[in-house]
Design a protein around this motif. Structure first.
Motif, short mmCIF file in Angstrom:
data_model
loop_
_atom_site.label_atom_id
_atom_site.label_comp_id
_atom_site.label_asym_id
_atom_site.label_seq_id
_atom_site.Cartn_x
_atom_site.Cartn_y
_atom_site.Cartn_z
N MET A 1 0.85 -1.17 0.00
CA MET A 1 0.00 0.00 0.00
C MET A 1 0.89 1.23 0.00
SD MET A 1 -3.02 0.92 2.71
CE MET A 1 -3.30 -0.81 2.90
N ASP A 2 0.68 2.11 -0.98
CA ASP A 2 1.54 3.27 -1.14
C ASP A 2 0.71 4.55 -0.96
OD1 ASP A 2 3.80 4.76 -1.69
OD2 ASP A 2 3.44 4.72 -3.86
N VAL A 3 0.70 5.06 0.26
CA VAL A 3 -0.06 6.28 0.56
C VAL A 3 0.82 7.25 1.34
CG1 VAL A 3 -2.29 5.10 0.58
CG2 VAL A 3 -1.04 5.35 2.69
N ASP A 4 0.60 8.55 1.09
CA ASP A 4 1.38 9.50 1.87
C ASP A 4 0.63 9.87 3.15
OD1 ASP A 4 0.05 12.15 1.79
OD2 ASP A 4 0.50 12.15 -0.34
N ASP A 5 1.41 10.22 4.16
CA ASP A 5 0.85 10.46 5.49
C ASP A 5 -0.16 11.61 5.51
OD1 ASP A 5 2.28 8.39 6.58
OD2 ASP A 5 3.92 9.65 7.29
N ARG A 6 0.09 12.64 4.73
CA ARG A 6 -0.81 13.79 4.72
C ARG A 6 -2.18 13.41 4.17
NH1 ARG A 6 1.82 18.57 1.84
NH2 ARG A 6 3.61 17.80 2.97
N THR A 7 -2.19 12.65 3.08
CA THR A 7 -3.46 12.20 2.50
C THR A 7 -4.15 11.24 3.46
OG1 THR A 7 -2.55 12.45 0.27
CG2 THR A 7 -4.54 11.11 0.49
N LEU A 8 -3.41 10.34 4.08
CA LEU A 8 -3.99 9.41 5.05
C LEU A 8 -4.66 10.17 6.18
CD1 LEU A 8 -4.47 6.54 6.15
CD2 LEU A 8 -2.21 6.68 7.22
N GLU A 9 -4.00 11.18 6.73
CA GLU A 9 -4.58 11.96 7.82
C GLU A 9 -5.84 12.69 7.36
OE1 GLU A 9 -3.93 11.86 11.10
OE2 GLU A 9 -2.61 10.24 10.46
N SER A 10 -5.81 13.24 6.16
CA SER A 10 -6.99 13.95 5.63
C SER A 10 -8.17 13.00 5.44
CB SER A 10 -6.66 14.63 4.30
OG SER A 10 -5.71 15.64 4.49
N VAL A 11 -7.90 11.82 4.92
CA VAL A 11 -8.97 10.83 4.72
C VAL A 11 -9.52 10.38 6.08
CG1 VAL A 11 -9.48 8.49 3.89
CG2 VAL A 11 -8.17 10.08 2.46
N LYS A 12 -8.65 10.16 7.05
CA LYS A 12 -9.10 9.76 8.38
C LYS A 12 -10.01 10.83 8.99
CE LYS A 12 -5.72 8.52 11.09
NZ LYS A 12 -4.42 8.16 11.71
N VAL A 13 -9.61 12.09 8.89
CA VAL A 13 -10.43 13.19 9.43
C VAL A 13 -11.78 13.22 8.74
CG1 VAL A 13 -10.63 15.72 9.54
CG2 VAL A 13 -8.49 14.60 10.22
#
Length: 88
Positions: free
Chosen positions: A1-13
């Motif tokens: 799985m290749d995701v950047d931390d900023r996008t992951l945090e935004s999706v989680k929020v």
């Protein structure tokens, strides 16, 4: 799985706000199961979540792109969002 931390945090929020699960926000990570495991994520919530992601990230999701695999985990949803952002 290749995701950047900023996008992951935004999706989680976005997931937390859309589903109203602020009390469980700290427990979400890329491996957290979504559809079928989270009772708040029913078909209506999927539509709301898709709409919110489109608005937040500035892309459109075609109805035939929405599959169970995308909503399998927080990470799979984030990966989908990353790909949509990259294809703009």
């Amino acid at each position: 799985m290749d995701v950047d931390d900023r996008t992951l945090e935004s999706v989680k929020v976005t997931i937390v706000k859309t589903l109203g699960i602020e009390d469980r926000a700290a427990t979400l990570n890329a491996l957290t199961p979504l559809f079928g495991s989270m009772p708040e994520l029913d078909s209506f919530a999927v539509v709301e979540l898709v709409t919110t992601l489109e608005e937040q990230f500035g892309f459109e999701i075609d109805g035939n792109e929405i599959t169970g695999e995308i909503f399998e985990t927080v990470g799979s949803l984030t990966e989908f969002v990353s790909k949509k952002k990259a294809s703009q």
